[in-house]
Enzyme design. Structure first.
Site, short mmCIF file in Angstrom:
data_model
loop_
_atom_site.label_atom_id
_atom_site.label_comp_id
_atom_site.label_asym_id
_atom_site.label_seq_id
_atom_site.Cartn_x
_atom_site.Cartn_y
_atom_site.Cartn_z
N GLU A 177 1.08 -0.91 -0.32
CA GLU A 177 0.20 0.80 0.28
C GLU A 177 0.89 1.39 0.17
O GLU A 177 0.94 1.94 0.72
CB GLU A 177 -0.97 0.12 1.29
CG GLU A 177 -1.97 -1.27 1.33
CD GLU A 177 -3.55 -1.23 2.66
OE1 GLU A 177 -2.97 -0.51 3.05
OE2 GLU A 177 -4.42 -1.41 1.57
N GLU A 380 -5.15 -8.37 -1.14
CA GLU A 380 -5.53 -8.60 0.23
C GLU A 380 -7.54 -7.72 -0.04
O GLU A 380 -7.25 -6.79 -0.44
CB GLU A 380 -5.23 -7.09 0.90
CG GLU A 380 -4.25 -7.53 1.67
CD GLU A 380 -3.92 -6.55 2.48
OE1 GLU A 380 -4.72 -5.17 2.78
OE2 GLU A 380 -2.34 -5.54 2.86
#
Ligand code: BGP
Length: 482
Positions: A177, A380
């Site tokens: 991220e 995810e």
């Protein structure tokens, strides 16, 4: 039922070292930035402590004790039929302080064992080199990623890893991220120093803080591009991906001002970093954003050349929920931990304020395909929820099954739309520590871990109802979602 998932689709689950392994001082490991974060809750933000040994509860120190459950956990993954396991390497197990030249042999041995066990069980490791942590020494002594020297430390660490595990690992992610650092977590992701006792995850940033975050992020982007080139040079079979927090934004209404705002949010949240890593240069909006916030960023010619030469092979992302934007400033609110905007009247929200929006995933997959035409991986996705043991000692997590079913259906629909999706790893296949709140009570796993929000418990693993369900999904290659 028909399935659109191609043959060889990678099914599995994901963890991150600091949220799963625990054993924070075992076998020569150094303390990481994550080891300095205290536990919090949805109403009580996590705080930073300079002294990681002071009294208090530091969730990463024990986490799910994955370090001591390696064999058993890999067996569970194999039993479910996983063909991929996304995990991260704790930089501090290999280089305890981050600026050493020689790696810690015990750390290298640990991950070798993990990867060999994965391979023996038919599981492809998908390895994140940096997942929300770096050696704390690099923050304390250098100021984290704000210092350009971190590029070399990271490249040295990554090159050591790429050489050491050549042939054992093919799929790599450089930073988890990478877009989160300047949006929410300058300490979490960029290792920028914060005062003792401060709240390190914040949704509001001053222009001065943005200047520091975007500079540090630039160093990460250059480091990432260098590692992509090294990975390819060492072994052309290496596939390296970016990893973006997929933050889909909708306009609250069809008012053009709302639509424009949502477009800007998507550009900033998703494409600022994605474009650099996929296309090899900053998009025009980034430059406009720097001007608007008075940011002076030095992108040298050498940096630009590195970015252009180190573009990724695949685009991976996390996807949990969508956000909604309105031009009406009075309506903006914090809708949950780590999400700002306004509540979407068409969606439902979890106890942590995160919306459930499988259609947003289909929208995002299609948008990414139109923009980048790259293989995609959802690395995810999952529902953080409170699980309760029944009197019979089982966990009937039908809510989690419903969430996963809808998102897998959305991926199937996106593949039918023409999206080249190659893999899916559910977040926290085994219960682990929440990054945002530090809680264990926010459970994502299809396997329960017996421990609570003070670190107490036996760490016993217990498959939930969703475990058998996910196993059937995998066995049918996504056809059996019942
Ligand atoms: C992502 C992180 C993960 C993970 C997940 C869920 O941002 O990459 O590390 O934790 O979100 O968030 P949380 O743990 O706050 O529920």
């Amino acid at each position: 039922m028909a399935t659109h998932f191609p043959k060889g689709f990678l099914w599995g689950g994901a963890t991150a070292a600091n949220q799963y392994e625990g054993a924070w001082q075992a076998d020569g490991k150094g303390d990481s930035t994550a080891d300095h974060l205290l536990g919090g809750s949805v109403t009580q933000p996590r705080r930073f402590a300079e002294d990681a040994e002071q009294p208090g509860y530091f969730p990463a120190h024990v986490a799910s004790d994955g370090y001591h459950h390696t064999e058993a956990d890999i067996k569970l993954m194999a039993d479910m039929g996983f063909s991929v396991y996304r995990l991260s390497i704790a930089w501090t197990r290999l280089f305890p302080k981050g600026d050493e030249r020689e790696p810690n042999q015990a750390g290298l041995d640990y991950y070798r064992r993990v990867f060999e066990l994965c391979r023996q069980n038919g599981i492809e490791p998908l390895v994140t080199l940096s997942h929300f942590e770096l050696p704390y020494h690099l923050t304390a002594a250098y100021g984290g990623w704000g210092d350009r020297r971190l590029i070399d430390f990271y490249v040295h660490y990554a090159t050591t890893v790429l050489r050491e595990y050549a042939g054992l690992v093919r799929y790599w992610i450089t930073f988890n991220e990478i877009n989160i650092g300047f949006l929410l977590g300058s300490y979490l992701s960029l290792g920028l120093p914060v005062p003792d006792g401060a709240v390190p995850i914040s949704t509001t940033q001053t222009d001065a803080a943005l200047q520091a975050s975007l500079t540090a992020l630039h160093h990460q982007l250059v480091a990432s591009a260098k590692v992509v080139q090294i990975a390819h040079a060492l072994d052309p079979a290496n596939q390296v991906g970016c990893m973006i927090a997929g933050m889909v934004a909708y306009p609250l209404t069809a008012a053009p001002a709302d639509v424009l705002l949502a477009q800007r949010a998507n550009e900033l949240n998703n494409f600022y970093c994605g474009d650099v890593q996929v296309r090899g240069h900053y998009p025009a909006m980034a430059k406009r954003y720097w001007q608007e916030h008075d940011i002076q960023l030095t992108v040298t010619d050498a940096d630009a050349a590195v970015l252009a030469a180190g573009t990724v092979d695949f685009y991976s992302f996390s996807y949990y929920s969508s956000g909604t934007e309105t031009a009406d400033a009075d309506k903006r609110e914090l809708t949950g931990n780590m999400s700002v905007g306004v509540k979407n009247p068409y969606l439902t929200y979890s106890e942590w304020g995160w919306s459930t929006d499988p259609t947003g995933l289909r929208w995002y997959l299609n948008t990414l395909t139109s923009r980048y035409e790259l293989p995609l991986m959802v690395v995810e996705n999952g529902l953080g929820a409170v699980d309760t043991l029944t009197a019979a000692g089982t966990i009937e997590d039908d809510y989690r099954i419903a969430y996963l079913r809808e998102h897998i259906q959305a991926m199937s629909d996106a593949i039918a739309d023409g999206v080249n999706l190659i893999g899916y790893t559910i977040w926290g296949w085994v219960d682990l520590v929440s990054a945002g709140t530090g809680q264990m009570a926010k459970r994502y796993g299809v396997v329960y871990v017996d421990r609570d929000d003070t670190g107490q418990g036996t760490f016993r693993r217990l498959p939930k109802k969703s475990y058998a369900w996910y196993k059937r999904v995998i066995a049918s290659n996504g056809a059996d979602l019942a």
